[in-house]
Design an enzyme around this catalytic site. Structure first.
Site: not given
Length: 341
Positions: A160, A308
């Site tokens: 979604h 990261k």
């Protein structure tokens, strides 16, 4: 490729520090859990599934394609009251109104966009364009965005996205409006149209391309495998795409997202979103400085478990990345376009 340097981002009018040698440092930090592989196709307790009951008591229809409904916990509401007047310029507030919608891509919870067919992805694109037209008739900004994976804050594994329409131009929209307007004024060509032509010719940051679209790791990318999806012709808004461009968009999205999943053989997390010319009252304005584009911001750096983090220097000074965009593009470009599953 081996020595640190800064790169300018003309779209955001800021800089990113590239420190490619840092990717060699040993990692003893946080390791993420890979996403679950055993998501049930249908779960009566999953509020996004067909026939399931949502938090507000409403029952979803037995939808078979895309399904759009009002967000049960919206960040923006159309009837919010005016904020109180400020008694000092350092304490300013402004009205913020809008609507928030959720769009399910598919009735099956165990599918993601790269596992859907091109025709099913095309249906998602058409639904995006329809919502952009509907909400953009009155709201200045319609932000279509997908948070994929728990790592990016997605609280539900069902495929979604969200669509937020606001009575104001958000920060990123105002910034891109200014930089693109200034570039057209100075150079006589839309910034991202010129940029796409340059990247198509240079090819060192190109990931995938077709007749109407190209995907690059932008020269100024901040996230490790960040990409920018660009049309080849000048087009301002998603709803302005031709039938052929929509078909080719579905195709190139599938190719890119398969490569993302194949990179670490995991359902690849990211936040993505579309940016196009403002709407509502801006529909009557000259917006030819705008070029439609989509940003993909994935956090994974070294593996399915090492991400990261934008912390420390990134929060207090400026963005920094640990491998060059050229290295990232080369790795993505070389990946197969058949899904590892």
């Amino acid at each position: 490729a081996e020595h640190q340097h800064a790169r300018y981002n003309p779209l955001r009018d800021d800089w990113v520090l590239v420190s490619a040698h840092r990717v060699k440092r040993p990692w003893q930090g946080q390791l993420e859990k890979p996403p679950p592989e055993d998501v049930p196709r249908w779960d009566p307790n999953n509020p996004l599934c067909p026939g399931a009951t949502r938090a507000n008591g409403e029952v979803n229809p037995q939808y078979e394609g895309t399904f759009v409904f009002p967000n049960d916990f919206p960040a923006l509401q159309p009837d919010a009251p005016e904020p109180d007047d400020s008694d000092h310029p350092l304490f300013r507030a402004a009205p913020a109104r809008g609507v928030c919608k959720v769009m399910c891509f598919h009735p099956w919870s165990d599918l993601t966009l790269p596992l859907m067919s091109v025709a099913e992805i095309r249906a998602v694109i058409d639904a995006w364009a329809e919502l952009a037209t509907e909400l953009g008739a009155s709201y200045p900004w319609v932000q279509i965005f997908e948070n994929k994976g728990a790592m990016m804050g997605c609280s539900n594994p069902h495929p979604h996205c969200q669509v937020w329409a606001s009575s104001f131009l958000p920060n990123e929209a105002r910034l891109e409006d200014r930089t693109q307007r200034e570039h057209l004024s100075r150079h006589g060509v839309p910034m991202l149209l010129e940029y796409a032509e340059q990247e198509a010719r240079r090819k060192e940051r190109l990931v995938v391309e077709n007749a109407d679209w190209l995907v690059v790791v932008p020269y100024w990318a901040t996230w490790p495998y960040q990409t920018l999806l660009l049309p080849r012709r000048h087009v301002c808004r998603l709803q302005d795409l031709s039938e052929g461009e929509r078909d080719n968009l579905a195709s190139i999205m599938k190719r890119l997202l398969i490569k993302y999943d194949n990179l670490f053989e995991v359902s690849f997390p990211y936040s993505m979103g579309w940016h196009g010319a403002p709407t509502g009252p801006h529909l009557e304005e000259d917006c030819r400085h705008w070029q439609l584009h989509a940003h993909y911001y994935p956090p994974l750096l070294r593996s399915a478990t090492v991400r990261k983090f934008m912390v420390g220097y990134e929060m207090l000074a400026q963005a920094q990345r640990d491998l060059t965009p050229e290295q990232a593009a080369e790795r993505l470009r070389g990946l197969p376009e058949v899904h590892y599953k």
